[in-house]
Motif scaffolding. Structure first.
Motif, PDB file in Angstrom:
ATOM      1  N   ARG B 212       0.814  -1.217   0.000  1.00  8.84           N
ATOM      2  CA  ARG B 212       0.000   0.000   0.000  1.00  8.84           C
ATOM      3  C   ARG B 212       0.848   1.268   0.000  1.00  8.84           C
ATOM      4  O   ARG B 212       0.379   2.333  -0.397  1.00  8.84           O
ATOM      5  N   SER B 237       0.939  -7.002  -2.161  1.00 13.22           N
ATOM      6  CA  SER B 237       0.089  -7.305  -1.007  1.00 13.22           C
ATOM      7  C   SER B 237      -1.369  -7.108  -1.425  1.00 13.22           C
ATOM      8  O   SER B 237      -1.673  -6.597  -2.494  1.00 13.22           O
ATOM      9  N   GLN B 251      -0.946 -11.633  -5.935  1.00 14.81           N
ATOM     10  CA  GLN B 251      -1.039 -11.408  -4.491  1.00 14.81           C
ATOM     11  C   GLN B 251      -0.328 -12.510  -3.706  1.00 14.81           C
ATOM     12  O   GLN B 251      -0.615 -13.691  -3.860  1.00 14.81           O
ATOM     13  N   SER B 255      -4.396 -15.648   1.537  1.00 17.27           N
ATOM     14  CA  SER B 255      -5.505 -15.709   0.597  1.00 17.27           C
ATOM     15  C   SER B 255      -5.034 -15.408  -0.820  1.00 17.27           C
ATOM     16  O   SER B 255      -5.801 -15.061  -1.695  1.00 17.27           O
ATOM     17  N   SER B 270       3.634  -3.524   5.230  1.00 19.60           N
ATOM     18  CA  SER B 270       3.804  -3.443   6.686  1.00 19.60           C
ATOM     19  C   SER B 270       4.233  -4.776   7.292  1.00 19.60           C
ATOM     20  O   SER B 270       4.843  -4.817   8.358  1.00 19.60           O
ATOM     21  N   GLN B 274      -0.875 -12.277   7.561  1.00 17.76           N
ATOM     22  CA  GLN B 274      -1.534 -12.875   6.393  1.00 17.76           C
ATOM     23  C   GLN B 274      -0.685 -12.688   5.143  1.00 17.76           C
ATOM     24  O   GLN B 274      -0.730 -13.493   4.239  1.00 17.76           O
TER      25      GLN B 274
HETATM   26  C1  FAD Z   1      -8.627 -13.372   6.197  1.00 13.44           C
HETATM   27  C2  FAD Z   1      -7.646 -12.386   5.672  1.00 13.44           C
HETATM   28  C3  FAD Z   1      -6.804 -12.770   4.655  1.00 13.44           C
HETATM   29  C4  FAD Z   1      -5.850 -11.883   4.165  1.00 13.44           C
HETATM   30  N1  FAD Z   1      -5.013 -12.306   3.173  1.00 13.44           N
HETATM   31  C5  FAD Z   1      -4.021 -11.495   2.755  1.00 13.44           C
HETATM   32  C6  FAD Z   1      -3.088 -11.918   1.743  1.00 13.44           C
HETATM   33  O1  FAD Z   1      -3.173 -13.025   1.206  1.00 13.44           O
HETATM   34  N2  FAD Z   1      -2.103 -11.066   1.384  1.00 13.44           N
HETATM   35  C7  FAD Z   1      -1.952  -9.823   1.944  1.00 13.44           C
HETATM   36  O2  FAD Z   1      -1.015  -9.098   1.586  1.00 13.44           O
HETATM   37  N3  FAD Z   1      -2.828  -9.384   2.871  1.00 13.44           N
HETATM   38  C8  FAD Z   1      -3.854 -10.185   3.282  1.00 13.44           C
HETATM   39  N4  FAD Z   1      -4.746  -9.717   4.209  1.00 13.44           N
HETATM   40  C9  FAD Z   1      -4.675  -8.303   4.612  1.00 13.44           C
HETATM   41  C10 FAD Z   1      -3.613  -8.024   5.650  1.00 13.44           C
HETATM   42  O3  FAD Z   1      -4.175  -8.229   6.930  1.00 13.44           O
HETATM   43  C11 FAD Z   1      -3.126  -6.574   5.548  1.00 13.44           C
HETATM   44  O4  FAD Z   1      -4.227  -5.705   5.617  1.00 13.44           O
HETATM   45  C12 FAD Z   1      -2.348  -6.303   4.270  1.00 13.44           C
HETATM   46  O5  FAD Z   1      -1.364  -7.300   4.061  1.00 13.44           O
HETATM   47  C13 FAD Z   1      -1.677  -4.972   4.350  1.00 13.44           C
HETATM   48  O6  FAD Z   1      -1.018  -4.700   3.144  1.00 13.44           O
HETATM   49  P1  FAD Z   1       0.173  -3.628   3.086  1.00 13.44           P
HETATM   50  O7  FAD Z   1       1.277  -4.075   3.976  1.00 13.44           O
HETATM   51  O8  FAD Z   1       0.508  -3.388   1.667  1.00 13.44           O
HETATM   52  O9  FAD Z   1      -0.537  -2.313   3.625  1.00 13.44           O
HETATM   53  P2  FAD Z   1      -0.424  -1.558   5.008  1.00 13.44           P
HETATM   54  O10 FAD Z   1      -0.544  -2.490   6.158  1.00 13.44           O
HETATM   55  O11 FAD Z   1      -1.311  -0.394   4.914  1.00 13.44           O
HETATM   56  O12 FAD Z   1       1.089  -1.085   5.027  1.00 13.44           O
HETATM   57  C14 FAD Z   1       1.626  -0.129   4.158  1.00 13.44           C
HETATM   58  C15 FAD Z   1       3.045   0.123   4.636  1.00 13.44           C
HETATM   59  O13 FAD Z   1       3.659   1.009   3.754  1.00 13.44           O
HETATM   60  C16 FAD Z   1       4.390   1.981   4.460  1.00 13.44           C
HETATM   61  N5  FAD Z   1       4.450   3.140   3.587  1.00 13.44           N
HETATM   62  C17 FAD Z   1       3.457   4.004   3.259  1.00 13.44           C
HETATM   63  N6  FAD Z   1       3.881   4.891   2.359  1.00 13.44           N
HETATM   64  C18 FAD Z   1       5.183   4.590   2.108  1.00 13.44           C
HETATM   65  C19 FAD Z   1       6.186   5.129   1.260  1.00 13.44           C
HETATM   66  N7  FAD Z   1       5.937   6.178   0.445  1.00 13.44           N
HETATM   67  N8  FAD Z   1       7.423   4.571   1.261  1.00 13.44           N
HETATM   68  C20 FAD Z   1       7.692   3.516   2.067  1.00 13.44           C
HETATM   69  N9  FAD Z   1       6.783   2.952   2.864  1.00 13.44           N
HETATM   70  C21 FAD Z   1       5.544   3.486   2.887  1.00 13.44           C
HETATM   71  C22 FAD Z   1       3.640   2.175   5.740  1.00 13.44           C
HETATM   72  O14 FAD Z   1       4.503   2.612   6.757  1.00 13.44           O
HETATM   73  C23 FAD Z   1       3.116   0.764   6.013  1.00 13.44           C
HETATM   74  O15 FAD Z   1       4.022   0.016   6.809  1.00 13.44           O
HETATM   75  C24 FAD Z   1      -5.733 -10.580   4.700  1.00 13.44           C
HETATM   76  C25 FAD Z   1      -6.589 -10.192   5.717  1.00 13.44           C
HETATM   77  C26 FAD Z   1      -7.555 -11.070   6.204  1.00 13.44           C
HETATM   78  C27 FAD Z   1      -8.451 -10.640   7.297  1.00 13.44           C
END
Ligand code: FAD
Lengths: 262, 322
Positions: B212, B237, B251, B255, B270, B274
């Motif tokens: 994200r 992610s 992904q 999941s 982050s 999951q």
């Molecule tokens: C049943 C279930 C199954 C799931 N299955 C999956 C799955 O298969 N795969 C999966 O990925 N997730 C899954 N999720 C979701 C998971 O819980 C998280 O919500 C998701 O992984 C978060 O993705 P992320 O790390 O990209 O986003 P976030 O948690 O929002 O993290 C974004 C990170 O980016 C950093 N950031 C922001 N801007 C910048 C920048 N410009 N430069 C550097 N860093 C920055 C932030 O500090 C933060 O650490 C599932 C959830 C549930 C409930």
């Protein structure tokens, strides 16, 4: 169709660095950015889309304090017709079961065909939807990522491992917990928020809901959080320090050594 | 002392990895108590799975019913209420089936529900002391549960070491006749398989994985540039797929796909469990994140605190110059 969507106001973890307060009994809440729980937003969007197709209305409900009203208003600006705030000092410190029983009492006072929750919220417990369904004695499906209305039944898809999807037919009334990705939640502009700013949002407390205060809140909780602490998870990463140029140089060495460059 | 049970997930006759992880957790709760595995399914696959865990558990209860030939948490819940002793402790993996089954089961059994735990500290009287994580893994919490009228405890997959001791050697008892009425108002239709994508990231040796933190669809191109310079594939992610910026087949996670690269670059991710649950085979993990406290830095080998939108183009340039 009458749809109730349970929503929660939570600190936005994508926007905030979560820290623990000096007593260790809570996170540092000053300066936190709050928003509606990510999963709930998808649930509200789905409810609105269903009502757009088949008619009916969407009510958003939350168990919380006065400040939680802002998330009800936000979801109403999205298109939910009604809001309902369940608020009482007696509700404070409720565990998942407590929250579910407060919501169950509110559901019983209404006449809903479909109840939606988010798949999980800030505590990652993923419990309220399933508990609520069991308390109401209606069928439940979690992690729902498609819904198709078929008369008095729904065809729903549940997300499972590996990107696969299990399809079910489910009778209404029922409770579904909604997984992200089911739709694209619409953007809510300032104008939408202004439109609902002065709408009256009804409030109900323990006595309105006929809840025995000793069964909810801290007193009724079987599961209690004692404190927060920073996780200790091994050594962690070697953080590369220095100028960007130095960092990149070191990183490239690592990538070469580990087979990360072809 | 309450009886302790473990709910065994299995596929095509093979018990899931979680089966032996639950055993470790069970022994941490009641160190000396016998632990019973509950295996639900139908036919030969069920027998295979039940025999598979019999070497490890003190006892195995198998429940054979055509209703369990497909994933049906609603029917399983009804059966379990009738089979299990009311004040028992039941451990269930905190995965897609467990999340469907457990909260409602705790209500129907009038037990405490203890979701998604990552450690057990012990038992004091009727108080079960566990550790959970909140706020996407950014902080941990000590949690106490009153288990005097039983508990359903969901165990996070992958955090407890599997108990490989095979010190069980229990008999398989058939409990199929004890389920009672398991008719439900939710009917299983079919399982739709995931669509294949442009690339098969499960075969990639080097992955540039986008989270994200990429902030905007237009910025994804920058990450593809890096991947191209490195000779890597692009994965992501979940929020990136939810926003439809990349296809589901890219992904990584519980999941999504399970990947086994040599090198995994997590950019603006982050590090939720999951997501990391899909990263296997102990790759060399590089994390770039602007939040120094992001959980990903706990599991990465090398960390860089930086804005990916600034850092990645510079890195790409330097790699191209090589
Ligand atoms: C049943 C279930 C199954 C799931 N299955 C999956 C799955 O298969 N795969 C999966 O990925 N997730 C899954 N999720 C979701 C998971 O819980 C998280 O919500 C998701 O992984 C978060 O993705 P992320 O790390 O990209 O986003 P976030 O948690 O929002 O993290 C974004 C990170 O980016 C950093 N950031 C922001 N801007 C910048 C920048 N410009 N430069 C550097 N860093 C920055 C932030 O500090 C933060 O650490 C599932 C959830 C549930 C409930």
């Amino acid at each position: 169709m009458e749809i109730l969507v349970c929503v929660k106001r939570v600190p936005d973890t994508a926007e905030n660095e979560i820290e623990i307060n000096s007593e260790g009994n809570d996170i540092e809440r000053d300066d936190l950015v709050y928003s509606v729980n990510e999963w709930d937003n998808y649930a509200v969007e789905e409810a609105i889309q269903i009502v757009d197709k088949v008619g009916g209305s969407v009510t958003v409900v939350t168990v919380g304090d006065e400040e939680s009203e802002e998330v009800l208003r936000r979801e109403m600006a999205m298109g939910a017709q009604n809001g309902l705030l369940l608020t009482d000092d007696a509700f404070e410190g409720s565990d998942g079961r407590g929250i579910a029983s407060i919501l169950a009492a509110a559901v019983k006072k209404g006449n809903y065909d479909l109840i939606l929750t988010g798949a999980q919220a800030d505590d990652g417990a993923a419990e309220v939807g399933g508990m609520l369904a069991a308390m109401l004695d209606v069928p439940y499906a979690s992690l729902v990522n498609t819904i198709e209305v078929q008369d008095s039944k729904l065809k729903v898809g549940r997300e499972v491992e590996g990107g696969n999807q299990d399809m079910y037919e489910i009778e209404m009334p029922c409770v579904l917990s909604i997984q992200t990705g089911i739709n694209e939640p619409r953007y809510v502009g300032i104008r939408g928020i202004r439109k609902v700013a002065s709408v009256e949002i009804p409030e109900q407390g323990a006595s309105d809901l006929g809840i025995d205060a000793s069964t909810v809140g801290e007193k009724g909780a079987r599961v209690k959080r004692m404190d927060y602490f920073m996780p200790e998870m091994g050594e962690g990463a070697e953080m590369l320090e220095g100028s960007t140029e130095e960092i990149i140089e070191k990183l490239i060495e690592y990538l070469k050594a580990k087979g990360g460059l072809k | 002392m309450a009886d302790i049970f473990a709910y065994i997930e299995h596929d095509q006759g093979v018990a899931d990895d979680s089966a032996l992880e639950l055993l470790t957790a069970a022994k941490k709760i009641f160190p000396d108590a016998p632990v019973t595995a509950v295996v639900m399914g139908s036919g030969g696959d069920l027998d295979k799975a039940a025999n598979d865990v019999a070497a490890s558990y003190n006892a195995v209860w198998k429940v054979d019913n055509a209703a369990f030939s497909f994933p049906d948490a609603e029917a399983a819940r009804k059966a379990l209420v009738n089979i299990l002793p009311a004040d028992c402790v039941l451990l269930v993996p905190h995965a897609h089936l467990g999340m469907d089954l457990s909260p409602g089961l705790a209500i129907k059994m009038d037990s405490a529900f203890v979701p998604d735990i990552v450690d057990v500290e012990g038992l004091e009287g009727n108080t079960l002391k566990v550790i959970r994580q909140e706020f996407a893994g950014q902080v941990s919490a000590h949690v106490h549960a009153d288990i005097s009228s039983g508990a359903v405890v969901n165990i996070r997959p992958g955090v407890f070491q599997p108990d490989e001791s095979k010190s069980g050697g229990g008999d398989v008892a058939d409990k199929s006749g004890d389920t009672g009425d398991i008719s439900v108002k939710r009917k299983y239709l079919e399982t739709v398989q995931a669509e294949a994508g442009e690339v098969d990231i499960t075969k990639s040796e080097v992955l540039v994985s986008v989270g994200r933190g990429v902030e905007d669809e237009d910025n994804i191109e920058t990450m593809f540039d890096l991947a191209e310079a490195m000779g890597a594939d692009v994965s992501c992610s979940r929020p990136i797929v939810d926003a439809k910026w990349l296809e589901k087949a890219r992904q990584v996670g519980t999941s999504g796909q399970t990947v086994k690269p040599k090198v995994y670059m997590a950019l603006g991710i982050s590090g939720s469990f999951q997501h990391m649950g899909g990263v296997k085979g102990n790759p060399f993990i590089v994390a770039v994140n602007k939040n120094a406290k992001a959980p990903i830095f706990q599991v990465a080998d090398v960390g860089i605190e930086a804005d990916i939108l600034e850092f990645v183009p510079e890195l790409t340039e330097k790699i191209k110059e090589l």
